[in-house]
Scaffold this active site. Structure first.
Site, PDB file in Angstrom:
ATOM      1  CG  ASP A 159      -2.108  -0.960   1.041  1.00  0.00           C
ATOM      2  OD1 ASP A 159      -2.261  -1.505  -0.066  1.00  0.00           O
ATOM      3  OD2 ASP A 159      -2.844  -1.161   2.011  1.00  0.00           O
ATOM      4  NE  ARG A 185       7.576   5.098  -4.218  1.00  0.00           N
ATOM      5  CZ  ARG A 185       8.081   4.628  -5.358  1.00  0.00           C
ATOM      6  NH1 ARG A 185       8.401   5.471  -6.346  1.00  0.00           N
ATOM      7  NH2 ARG A 185       8.269   3.339  -5.537  1.00  0.00           N
ATOM      8  CE1 TYR A 199      -1.691   5.841  13.995  1.00  0.00           C
ATOM      9  CE2 TYR A 199      -1.001   7.675  12.619  1.00  0.00           C
ATOM     10  CZ  TYR A 199      -1.010   7.026  13.835  1.00  0.00           C
ATOM     11  OH  TYR A 199      -0.327   7.566  14.890  1.00  0.00           O
TER      12      TYR A 199
END
Length: 305
Positions: free
Chosen positions: A78, A83, A195
């Site tokens: 991921d 990027r 996250y």
């Protein structure tokens, strides 16, 4: 009359041997199909060092501009997909992820299916799924001092390990709560398995139009994760009185130092990220597969009609 050239960007973590080998394999397959592989300057150097016979590999931003790309093939996890999304921000080319990492929630295929995935990309045999993104602005008083975007999340974190942040969180221009914390995660549904998930936030299906706010280690009686409408605005203010500084991270890639008194405002961005999907199916199945969730004993609905 000659057909127009086709350009496909290949993004790989060429510092890793398995990614470099995959990059060489993909470029070989693209060239054999009459398509021009496009790489960043650094990755082109690495790929040519591994296979000097390539003579038709273009450099992104020099030989080929992002808006000329047909497709982006991403080799990695991921982080590599994030990027790649940064490299072509605002362009219509979809991202086709081949997972060489661990969980790889955004990737579409695994390494074993590499040649088949590239062949389907060449044949344009895929569906395009749009994922919402965030815009993030940092204000000091009335002045906007920084702007960025995120596919997964924008996170306000403490700058010093020794001192927590004192923040006020806001939804739709109204104060919600004030507390000390390690930070605050503001996430898209796509980022709900990143996250935000590790911080205790809910898993939100990608098709749900929503924004998430998840406090990190908050010292408060009410510091629950919040799910709000996608057209809402979220804000985090760093209180002046504590002197605590923070850092804004967008997708863990782009950072900005936040002085005391800074205000971070997050909204839905009008520019989505486009993902090429080879295997459209229920998100539930992807969740079970990626997290290896136990479903033994499931019988399914009694009436399958």
């Amino acid at each position: 009359m000659d057909a127009p050239a086709r350009y496909i960007l290949v993004v790989a973590h060429t510092g890793r041997q398995d990614s470099l080998e995959a990059g060489v394999q993909v470029c070989t397959q693209l060239i054999a199909a009459g398509v021009v592989p496009v790489l960043s300057e650094d990755e082109r150097r690495d790929v040519l060092a591994a296979n000097p016979s390539f003579d038709d590999v273009a450099v992104l931003g020099v030989d080929v501009q992002p808006n000329e790309l047909e497709l982006v093939i991403v080799l990695g996890g991921d982080g590599t997909i994030l990027r790649a999304a940064e490299l072509i921000r605002g362009c219509s080319a979809p991202l086709l992820g081949i997972n060489l990492g661990h969980v790889g929630f955004l990737a579409e295929s695994e390494r074993d299916d590499l040649a088949l995935a590239v062949a389907r990309g060449l044949a344009k045999d895929y569906e395009v799924e749009e994922r919402m993104t965030l815009s993030a602005r940092v204000k000091l008083g009335k002045e906007v001092v920084y702007e960025s975007w995120a596919l997964n999340e924008a996170t306000v974190e403490k700058a010093s390990r020794e001192r927590m942040l004192e923040v006020v969180i806001e939804v739709d221009g109204r104060p919600m709560s004030s507390f000390g914390c390690d930070g605050v995660v503001m996430s898209t549904p796509t980022g709900s398995t990143a996250y935000s998930f590790s911080a205790g936030g809910p898993v939100v299906w990608p098709g749900v139009a929503a924004l998430l706010l998840v406090p990190l280690s908050a010292h408060a009686l009410f510091a629950r994760p919040l799910v709000v409408d996608a057209d809402s605005s979220l804000a985090v203010e760093l209180l002046d009185r504590t002197g605590g500084a923070g850092i804004l991270w967008c997708d863990g890639r782009r950072a900005f130092d936040l002085p005391p008194g800074a205000r971070v405002v997050v909204r839905r961005s009008p520019i989505p990220v486009r993902l090429a999907r080879l295997h459209p199916g229920p998100f539930t199945d992807r969740l079970v597969h990626k997290f290896n969730l136990p479903v033994t004993g499931w019988r399914g609905p009694a009436d399958r009609d």
